[in-house]
Design an enzyme around this catalytic site. Sequence first.
Site, PDB file in Angstrom:
ATOM      1  N   LYS A  87       0.726  -0.684   0.278  1.00 28.47           N
ATOM      2  CA  LYS A  87       0.233  -0.237  -0.007  1.00 28.47           C
ATOM      3  C   LYS A  87       1.164   1.240   0.337  1.00 28.47           C
ATOM      4  CE  LYS A  87      -3.938   2.062   2.460  1.00 28.47           C
ATOM      5  NZ  LYS A  87      -4.905   2.070   4.017  1.00 28.47           N
ATOM      6  N   SER A 162      -9.643   2.191   2.996  1.00 27.10           N
ATOM      7  CA  SER A 162      -8.480   2.384   2.236  1.00 27.10           C
ATOM      8  C   SER A 162      -7.332   1.644   1.052  1.00 27.10           C
ATOM      9  CB  SER A 162      -7.807   3.805   2.356  1.00 27.10           C
ATOM     10  OG  SER A 162      -6.946   3.062   4.053  1.00 27.10           O
ATOM     11  N   SER A 186     -10.184  -0.336   7.080  1.00 26.97           N
ATOM     12  CA  SER A 186      -9.663  -0.300   5.414  1.00 26.97           C
ATOM     13  C   SER A 186      -8.441  -1.414   4.442  1.00 26.97           C
ATOM     14  CB  SER A 186      -8.279   1.260   5.429  1.00 26.97           C
ATOM     15  OG  SER A 186      -9.359   2.366   6.051  1.00 26.97           O
TER      16      SER A 186
END
Length: 453
Positions: A87, A162, A186
Amino acid sequence: MIGPPPGAGWFARRTVTELAGALRAGTMSPDDLVERALTEAARLDPELNAFVTVDVPGARAAAERAGRELSAGLDRGPLHGIPVAVKDVVDTAGLRTTMGSRHHTGRVPEHDAECVRRLRAAGAIIVGKAATHEFAFGPTGDRSANGATRNPYRRGHVSGGSSGGSAAAVAAGIVPLAVGTDTGGSVRIPAACCGIVGLKPTHGAVPSGGVFPVSPTLDTVGPMARTAGDCLLLWNVLAGQDVPEPDISGCRVGWVAPDALHPADPRVTEAARAMLEPLPVQDVAVPDVARLRWAYQVIQGREVHMVHAGRLAAAPDLYDEEVLARLHAAGRITEEDTAAAQTIRKRVQDAVTALLGRHDLLAIPTVPILPPPLDVRSVPLDGTSIDVRAALLSLTSPWSVLGLPAVSLPAALVDGLPTGLQLIARPGAERLLLAVAARLADANQSTTTASQP
């Protein structure tokens, strides 16, 4: 069991265990796996937008090194030579890390985050940086300087956030594994939206050094994979441990009705509950659990505003408008609000601790609605307009406030879109969560196969 999305890439039908076996049998090399990942990224990512950066030269160099080590008899473990996405809020030395923001478009860290250092030490090959909702501050995955990440099952719908890029990259079969972060959902939300497995660990179980913070007392780093078994392999590396498999016979599950927290699509609830059929399940109630949603907003909001105070003063125009508005709202949270939220947290924590003394796991859908269309912020449910962001976070954020580990696993496709089942356990029980998730997936797969003509 949810099958791969239409047009999925090569890794969508192969487990990490199978890949590791092929590497050690000499039928494939790390170079082969990296080239597969790069080919699938070039084919699929222009539509999905799962990556901010694909590190072609870095991945090839790491693959060459991994192949040379394996040939020489140096085996770093089951991830040696396996492609992974990380990420874009997690620092990678020499590789751009932007937080999905215009504030950090050209930022290149000098050092790896601790979780990345562990990945490299295990021989994993970082293929690129997966897209994130701007500053990891949003559950939809469609607000980023890099643009929206699209759902592999239906391009016009959100991936969840996210860690939407991480989830989409795995679901689409570009890579077999990805690292995400989870503050209030997330990892779990995009895992559910994209039909994969995502683990939010106990707070503090994986070091967060080198990971851009959202809310430091809630932030966690978690693994994402197509299967619970693959998720476990990545978890062992991130956590720096390999815990023996627990005995899950007689596992006791308490079902928390989602409507106690937020209105839920009955089809989503039914799909999640059906996944639990192999286990004995008892309906349970969590006192004041709905108030944890407000406590999460307060605790996270207070901390995220402190993280961004300097940028808000110096360069507010660089934020996405929606993210900026949410940060300004967070700035209005008072010390009195925070004290009240902490009181609620302590009261519910005591009740949940007692509940987890009588049950090994709690279960609830991961999200109460289907993945909504991109840029849509309200959807109808039983004649009522539902706020999308609140809905996506409603069933995951309460367990984050309590610091508990939780896993999302695929439940079923509803109208062609994935749904997820969430399991929650006592602190430190990540291995139990993944073992039960694997058992449920296997049982569901056997039932599906037996019912086919």
